[in-house]
Design a protein around this motif. Structure first.
Motif, mmCIF file in Angstrom:
data_model
loop_
_atom_site.group_PDB
_atom_site.id
_atom_site.type_symbol
_atom_site.label_atom_id
_atom_site.label_comp_id
_atom_site.label_asym_id
_atom_site.label_seq_id
_atom_site.Cartn_x
_atom_site.Cartn_y
_atom_site.Cartn_z
ATOM 1 N N SER A 270 1.330 0.371 5.822
ATOM 2 C CA SER A 270 2.548 -0.271 6.004
ATOM 3 C C SER A 270 2.419 -1.476 6.957
ATOM 4 O O SER A 270 2.368 -1.323 8.252
ATOM 5 C CB SER A 270 3.767 0.855 6.685
ATOM 6 O OG SER A 270 4.695 -0.029 6.985
ATOM 7 N N TRP A 271 2.037 -2.681 6.490
ATOM 8 C CA TRP A 271 1.676 -3.908 7.062
ATOM 9 C C TRP A 271 2.648 -4.305 8.188
ATOM 10 O O TRP A 271 2.479 -4.437 9.337
ATOM 11 C CB TRP A 271 1.250 -4.845 6.290
ATOM 12 C CG TRP A 271 -0.023 -4.566 5.614
ATOM 13 C CD1 TRP A 271 -0.186 -4.280 4.379
ATOM 14 C CD2 TRP A 271 -1.284 -4.465 6.129
ATOM 15 N NE1 TRP A 271 -1.516 -4.006 3.989
ATOM 16 C CE2 TRP A 271 -2.184 -4.114 5.172
ATOM 17 C CE3 TRP A 271 -1.748 -4.548 7.437
ATOM 18 C CZ2 TRP A 271 -3.597 -3.962 5.503
ATOM 19 C CZ3 TRP A 271 -3.078 -4.413 7.728
ATOM 20 C CH2 TRP A 271 -3.990 -3.970 6.725
ATOM 21 N N THR B 235 -2.073 -1.564 -0.281
ATOM 22 C CA THR B 235 -0.497 -1.042 -0.219
ATOM 23 C C THR B 235 -0.377 0.294 0.559
ATOM 24 O O THR B 235 0.791 0.675 0.773
ATOM 25 C CB THR B 235 0.259 -1.051 -1.608
ATOM 26 O OG1 THR B 235 -0.666 -0.078 -2.441
ATOM 27 C CG2 THR B 235 0.325 -2.365 -2.285
ATOM 28 N N ILE C 46 -4.888 -11.353 7.323
ATOM 29 C CA ILE C 46 -4.220 -10.647 6.138
ATOM 30 C C ILE C 46 -3.025 -11.426 5.391
ATOM 31 O O ILE C 46 -2.932 -11.102 4.237
ATOM 32 C CB ILE C 46 -3.550 -9.292 6.795
ATOM 33 C CG1 ILE C 46 -4.810 -8.513 7.229
ATOM 34 C CG2 ILE C 46 -2.774 -8.501 6.149
ATOM 35 C CD1 ILE C 46 -4.942 -7.285 6.655
ATOM 36 N N HIS C 47 -2.263 -12.238 6.068
ATOM 37 C CA HIS C 47 -1.279 -12.695 5.560
ATOM 38 C C HIS C 47 -1.861 -14.155 4.555
ATOM 39 O O HIS C 47 -1.177 -14.324 3.845
ATOM 40 C CB HIS C 47 -0.184 -13.209 6.530
ATOM 41 C CG HIS C 47 0.447 -12.045 7.143
ATOM 42 N ND1 HIS C 47 1.553 -11.766 6.205
ATOM 43 C CD2 HIS C 47 0.367 -11.497 8.336
ATOM 44 C CE1 HIS C 47 2.176 -10.646 6.985
ATOM 45 N NE2 HIS C 47 1.741 -10.534 8.275
ATOM 46 N N TYR D 85 -2.305 -8.034 2.085
ATOM 47 C CA TYR D 85 -1.283 -6.856 1.963
ATOM 48 C C TYR D 85 -0.917 -6.685 0.800
ATOM 49 O O TYR D 85 -0.211 -5.531 0.471
ATOM 50 C CB TYR D 85 -0.052 -7.433 2.846
ATOM 51 C CG TYR D 85 0.481 -8.559 2.527
ATOM 52 C CD1 TYR D 85 1.580 -8.722 1.763
ATOM 53 C CD2 TYR D 85 0.109 -9.824 3.095
ATOM 54 C CE1 TYR D 85 2.231 -9.827 1.225
ATOM 55 C CE2 TYR D 85 0.587 -11.105 2.767
ATOM 56 C CZ TYR D 85 1.650 -10.889 1.635
ATOM 57 O OH TYR D 85 2.504 -12.150 1.124
ATOM 58 N N ARG D 86 -1.101 -7.447 -0.190
ATOM 59 C CA ARG D 86 -0.772 -7.236 -1.513
ATOM 60 C C ARG D 86 -1.507 -6.186 -2.282
ATOM 61 O O ARG D 86 -1.351 -5.381 -2.975
ATOM 62 C CB ARG D 86 -0.480 -8.342 -2.424
ATOM 63 C CG ARG D 86 0.557 -9.185 -2.016
ATOM 64 C CD ARG D 86 0.767 -10.293 -3.037
ATOM 65 N NE ARG D 86 1.827 -11.246 -2.561
ATOM 66 C CZ ARG D 86 2.161 -12.410 -3.395
ATOM 67 N NH1 ARG D 86 1.232 -12.827 -4.314
ATOM 68 N NH2 ARG D 86 3.292 -13.040 -2.937
ATOM 69 N N PHE E 198 -4.457 -10.127 11.714
ATOM 70 C CA PHE E 198 -3.381 -10.164 10.810
ATOM 71 C C PHE E 198 -2.856 -11.354 10.212
ATOM 72 O O PHE E 198 -2.307 -11.583 9.209
ATOM 73 C CB PHE E 198 -2.037 -9.669 11.644
ATOM 74 C CG PHE E 198 -1.986 -8.247 12.119
ATOM 75 C CD1 PHE E 198 -1.789 -7.424 10.903
ATOM 76 C CD2 PHE E 198 -2.269 -7.738 13.100
ATOM 77 C CE1 PHE E 198 -1.691 -6.109 11.049
ATOM 78 C CE2 PHE E 198 -2.111 -6.377 13.539
ATOM 79 C CZ PHE E 198 -1.647 -5.491 12.439
ATOM 80 N N GLU F 125 1.760 -4.268 12.133
ATOM 81 C CA GLU F 125 1.804 -5.388 13.164
ATOM 82 C C GLU F 125 2.823 -5.311 14.159
ATOM 83 O O GLU F 125 2.615 -5.712 15.192
ATOM 84 C CB GLU F 125 2.278 -6.626 11.879
ATOM 85 C CG GLU F 125 1.976 -7.851 12.718
ATOM 86 C CD GLU F 125 2.098 -9.078 11.910
ATOM 87 O OE1 GLU F 125 1.969 -9.947 12.068
ATOM 88 O OE2 GLU F 125 2.441 -8.779 10.448
#
Length: 175
Positions: free
Chosen positions: A107-108, A104, A94-95, A100-101, A91, A112
């Motif tokens: 639902s991140w 889509t 991912i950030h 996450y963009r 995660f 999380e």
């Protein structure tokens, strides 16, 4: 006749001279085009994830490098800490890379939140089992202590992700 308030954007901030329009457009486009989100490193959520990963790694190393006799209890602790560490790192990546963009369909925030909820419960159980089986052995006590610290940090992440994802969504419906 005025039909409401209008917002006029200017390039002038309250503290300095006006920036050229081309420079303003380039800086806003550059922030979206960058590969790595540098602001996430310094954010509260980013630092919380780093603290969780460090405490999980220290707990795992403490238990792994100490000779123990109850293999099932500490094997469970090691598996839970490593799985939790890998998921937090996942995660975090991912950030950092703003994946996450691009994806889509997931639902991140919900993913999380569920990871932290399940991982925290398993980590709490593993830490309790490790603490009950440690018998004043320093390496095992240290591992269990860092497991409890990681559990507290994960609870903070659950609270902040719930606060961000659920409360802001519920208030935005009524606005």
């Amino acid at each position: 006749m005025s039909h409401g308030a209008r917002v006029i954007r200017t390039g002038v901030s309250s503290g300095g001279p006006a920036a050229p329009p081309a420079a303003t457009a380039a800086s806003s486009a550059g922030s979206d085009a960058e590969l790595v989100d540098g602001a996430y490193f310094r954010s509260c959520a980013g630092m919380l994830k780093v603290a969780q990963m460090i405490s999980l790694l220290v707990g795992f190393i403490s238990v792994n490098n100490y000779p123990w006799t109850d293999h099932s209890a500490y094997s469970y602790f090691q598996i839970v800490t490593m799985c939790d560490l890998v998921m937090i790192l996942f995660f975090y990546i991912i950030h950092i890379f703003r994946i996450y963009r691009k994806l889509t369909c997931v639902s991140w925030p919900l993913a999380e939140f569920l990871h932290y909820l399940i991982g925290t419960i398993l980590l709490l159980i593993a830490s309790i089992v490790a603490a009950s089986k440690s018998y004043n052995l320093t390496g095992l006590v240290a591992g269990a202590t860092f497991g409890f610290l990681a559990t507290i940090l994960c609870v903070l992440s659950i609270w902040s992700s719930y606060k961000v994802s659920c409360i802001t969504q519920s208030t935005s419906k009524y606005c």
